[in-house]
Design a protein around this motif. Structure first.
Motif, mmCIF file in Angstrom:
data_model
loop_
_atom_site.group_PDB
_atom_site.id
_atom_site.type_symbol
_atom_site.label_atom_id
_atom_site.label_comp_id
_atom_site.label_asym_id
_atom_site.label_seq_id
_atom_site.Cartn_x
_atom_site.Cartn_y
_atom_site.Cartn_z
ATOM 1 N N ASP A 296 0.830 -1.199 0.000
ATOM 2 C CA ASP A 296 0.000 0.000 0.000
ATOM 3 C C ASP A 296 0.871 1.259 0.000
ATOM 4 O O ASP A 296 2.083 1.197 0.228
ATOM 5 C CB ASP A 296 -0.996 -0.007 1.163
ATOM 6 C CG ASP A 296 -0.333 0.024 2.536
ATOM 7 O OD1 ASP A 296 0.853 0.355 2.641
ATOM 8 O OD2 ASP A 296 -1.035 -0.274 3.517
ATOM 9 N N VAL A 297 0.254 2.384 -0.283
ATOM 10 C CA VAL A 297 0.973 3.653 -0.415
ATOM 11 C C VAL A 297 1.764 3.973 0.847
ATOM 12 O O VAL A 297 2.933 4.361 0.787
ATOM 13 C CB VAL A 297 0.010 4.812 -0.775
ATOM 14 C CG1 VAL A 297 0.711 6.158 -0.678
ATOM 15 C CG2 VAL A 297 -0.581 4.619 -2.161
ATOM 16 N N GLU A 298 1.140 3.817 2.021
ATOM 17 C CA GLU A 298 1.832 4.184 3.261
ATOM 18 C C GLU A 298 3.052 3.310 3.515
ATOM 19 O O GLU A 298 4.061 3.779 4.039
ATOM 20 C CB GLU A 298 0.881 4.156 4.456
ATOM 21 C CG GLU A 298 0.057 5.419 4.566
ATOM 22 C CD GLU A 298 0.870 6.720 4.508
ATOM 23 O OE1 GLU A 298 1.755 6.953 5.364
ATOM 24 O OE2 GLU A 298 0.612 7.529 3.594
ATOM 25 N N SER A 299 2.990 2.026 3.146
ATOM 26 C CA SER A 299 4.155 1.149 3.304
ATOM 27 C C SER A 299 5.294 1.580 2.394
ATOM 28 O O SER A 299 6.459 1.607 2.804
ATOM 29 C CB SER A 299 3.780 -0.306 3.003
ATOM 30 O OG SER A 299 2.820 -0.773 3.917
ATOM 31 N N ASN B 288 -3.046 9.041 -1.386
ATOM 32 C CA ASN B 288 -1.941 9.115 -2.339
ATOM 33 C C ASN B 288 -0.999 10.256 -1.944
ATOM 34 O O ASN B 288 -1.395 11.174 -1.240
ATOM 35 C CB ASN B 288 -2.469 9.348 -3.756
ATOM 36 C CG ASN B 288 -3.397 8.223 -4.185
ATOM 37 O OD1 ASN B 288 -3.141 7.062 -3.916
ATOM 38 N ND2 ASN B 288 -4.484 8.582 -4.846
ATOM 39 N N GLY C 272 -2.261 4.554 -5.005
ATOM 40 C CA GLY C 272 -2.757 3.223 -4.682
ATOM 41 C C GLY C 272 -3.559 2.633 -5.829
ATOM 42 O O GLY C 272 -4.256 3.346 -6.549
ATOM 43 N N SER D 129 -5.424 -1.476 -7.100
ATOM 44 C CA SER D 129 -5.890 -2.759 -6.554
ATOM 45 C C SER D 129 -4.748 -3.753 -6.381
ATOM 46 O O SER D 129 -4.794 -4.610 -5.515
ATOM 47 C CB SER D 129 -6.973 -3.358 -7.450
ATOM 48 O OG SER D 129 -6.459 -3.571 -8.753
ATOM 49 N N GLY E 70 -1.497 -2.842 -5.714
ATOM 50 C CA GLY E 70 -0.407 -2.314 -4.908
ATOM 51 C C GLY E 70 -0.293 -0.816 -5.042
ATOM 52 O O GLY E 70 -1.285 -0.103 -4.984
ATOM 53 N N THR E 71 0.923 -0.337 -5.264
ATOM 54 C CA THR E 71 1.174 1.099 -5.395
ATOM 55 C C THR E 71 1.946 1.367 -6.674
ATOM 56 O O THR E 71 2.931 0.694 -6.965
ATOM 57 C CB THR E 71 1.976 1.621 -4.185
ATOM 58 O OG1 THR E 71 1.189 1.460 -3.006
ATOM 59 C CG2 THR E 71 2.329 3.091 -4.332
#
Length: 161
Positions: free
Chosen positions: A13-16, A90, A114, A116, A118-119
């Motif tokens: 995900d974006v935050e990771s 995002n 983001g 479906s 991943g990023t």
């Protein structure tokens, strides 16, 4: 010269991804992984955003006609000013990559979006080499070097995630 590239962090995900690319230890390891002979990495977190500054010396991975101008190594300064997340989570960054002591730079915008799967990491920028007559011939070589470095960092980042 326009530069547009896109890479995928599959399953992340974006935050990771943002946490990874604004992690000083990761960015330092990435410089070493890419063969930089000297490097200094600084990450300043500011509220929901961060500024990442990389200063590294590396082999000039360019054709001989360019190495005649730069020498066997180049010193590169890269600055990324990341924003906080938008309403969808995002993130964007203003990016500048300069070759120290040479009239070459790339200025642009990076985005983490983001999806479906991943990023998506995208980079849109302008590469400029301010040398009369030969600058336009060198710009594609500078763009190739920037893309190669980014590709290596994304691949290394996927290993770490």
């Amino acid at each position: 010269m326009k530069l547009t590239e896109a890479f995928s962090y599959t399953g992340a995900d974006v935050e990771s991804v943002y946490a990874l690319i604004t992690d000083q230890a990761f960015r330092t390891e990435s410089c070493a992984n890419q063969g930089a002979t000297e490097y200094d990495v600084k990450v300043d977190h500011d509220g929901d955003g961060a500024t990442v500054t990389l200063l590294r010396t590396q082999e000039a991975d360019m054709p001989d006609f360019v190495k005649k101008l730069t020498g066997k190594t180049v010193k590169v300064k890269q600055t990324e000013v990341w924003s906080g997340p938008d309403a969808d989570g995002n993130r964007t960054a203003d990016v500048k990559v300069s070759i120290i002591g040479q009239p070459a730079e790339m200025v642009g915008t990076a985005a983490l979006t983001g999806s479906s799967g991943g990023t998506e990491f995208t980079l849109d920028g302008d590469v400029k080499v301010s040398l009369p007559f030969i600058g336009k011939k060198i710009e594609p070589e500078v763009a190739k070097a920037i893309v190669a470095s980014l590709r290596e960092e994304v691949a290394y980042g996927m290993e770490k995630l």
